[in-house]
Design a protein around this motif. Structure first.
Motif, short mmCIF file in Angstrom:
data_model
loop_
_atom_site.label_atom_id
_atom_site.label_comp_id
_atom_site.label_asym_id
_atom_site.label_seq_id
_atom_site.Cartn_x
_atom_site.Cartn_y
_atom_site.Cartn_z
N ILE A 153 0.84 -1.20 0.00
CA ILE A 153 0.00 0.00 0.00
C ILE A 153 0.88 1.26 0.00
O ILE A 153 1.95 1.30 0.62
N THR A 166 -3.08 -5.18 1.89
CA THR A 166 -4.53 -4.94 2.00
C THR A 166 -5.20 -5.92 1.03
O THR A 166 -5.83 -5.52 0.06
N ARG A 170 -8.16 -1.75 0.39
CA ARG A 170 -7.87 -0.68 1.35
C ARG A 170 -9.16 -0.28 2.06
O ARG A 170 -10.18 -0.03 1.42
N ARG A 174 -9.23 1.33 8.73
CA ARG A 174 -7.97 0.69 9.12
C ARG A 174 -6.76 1.39 8.50
O ARG A 174 -5.74 1.58 9.15
N ASP A 175 -6.90 1.80 7.22
CA ASP A 175 -5.72 2.23 6.45
C ASP A 175 -5.73 3.73 6.11
O ASP A 175 -4.77 4.22 5.52
#
Ligand SMILES: Cc1ncc(C[n+]2csc(CCOP(=O)(O)OP(=O)(O)O)c2C)c(N)n1
Ligand code: SF4
Ligand SMILES: [Mg+2]
Length: 272
Positions: A153, A166, A170, A174-175
């Protein structure tokens, strides 16, 4: 492998080709060596870089072009180019290019960086170069992954995009959210021209070439910072079949990083 002349054409006779297969005449673009390179089949980066060097050739600026490359898969492709290439530390190409342009104001100076290089490793570099209005052209090859190190990522990875870390896409919670770097650069006062193109089909390649030409023209007129983001296919890092990657770019990547001119003129109607 045998060859023979049939009319004006050289015909290759191999075990694997049909008898009537022909080698077309030399379409080797000036400045691009078609010798072996080490990028994956279906990678979009060579198409993007070739578009840039063809624009430079059309400008007649080859002899005074100095490019500064970041670190990523595309770096290896610099060995296939017959233009000046300086190698910057990871993320630092805009600062190195700043120094080059200030010492050599008559040179056409461009950077080539990936999204991991520009938007993760060296985000402050490109933002400050844009804020200062440095009269250079920065080119971003955005595939939404750290391609060379395995498809992880990056800050431009779009929501739902599969990467090595991921695998289920994504997730904003969380990201976090992707950084729309082209739009951010376009919002800055020192930016004279900003655009986002892609190389997933012939129409977009042609459009991207117009964007690159407009960016270089901006620099040649001394108007300030110019920026072209180019969405490129990375089937390896996206973990998809090579032939699926142009559509994946259109459906997934360009759905968030929208293609078009973001700031400045010089591009025909039809591009926003
Ligand atoms: C300071 C530093 N950190 C990390 C690396 C490892 N590294 C090399 S290439 C790369 C990924 C670059 O990704 P991107 O800029 O998106 O280019 P791509 O490979 O996708 O074309 C990384 C993290 C490095 N060489 N130097
Ligand atoms: S990993 Fe992706 S960016 Fe790197 S050469 Fe392969 S397709 Fe291109
Ligand atoms: Mg990348």
């Amino acid at each position: 492998m045998d060859t023979e002349l049939v009319g004006q054409r050289v015909v290759l006779r191999t075990d694997r080709r049909p008898d009537d297969a022909t080698l077309v005449d030399d379409f080797t673009p000036e400045l691009v060596d078609v010798g072996a390179h080490h990028l994956c089949p279906g990678c979009g980066e060579p198409i993007a870089i070739r578009s840039a060097v063809e624009c430079i050739a059309e400008l007649g600026a080859v002899e005074r072009t100095i490019s500064v490359f970041g670190i990523g898969c595309y770096t290896a492709f610099s060995n296939n180019l017959d233009i000046e290439v300086l190698q910057a530390l990871h993320g630092r190409a805009p600062s190195l290019a700043t120094g080059v342009k200030r010492m050599r104001p008559d040179a056409l100076v461009l950077t080539v960086q990936g999204d991991g290089d520009m938007v993760n490793e060296g985000l402050q570099e490109v933002l400050h170069a844009a804020a200062r209005g440095e009269n250079i052209t920065c080119v971003l090859l955005n595939n939404g992954v750290f391609g060379e190190t395995g498809g992880h990522i990056t800050s431009t990875t779009v929501l739902g995009q599969r990467t090595k870390n991921t695998l289920d896409g994504r997730d904003a919670e969380r990201d976090g959210y992707p950084i729309l770097i082209g739009d951010l650069i376009a919002s800055m006062g020192g930016t004279a021209y900003a655009a986002r193109g892609a190389v997933n089909d012939a129409g977009n390649v042609a459009r991207t070439r117009r964007m690159l030409a407009a960016a270089f023209a901006t620099q040649e007129r001394g108007e300030g910072f110019s920026f072209v983001e180019i969405l490129t296919m990375c089937p390896t890092g996206w973990f998809i079949e090579t032939q699926e990657s142009p559509d994946y770019l259109a459906d997934v990547i360009a759905g968030t990083h929208q293609i078009g001119v973001l700031k400045g003129g010089d591009v025909p109607k039809g591009d926003r």
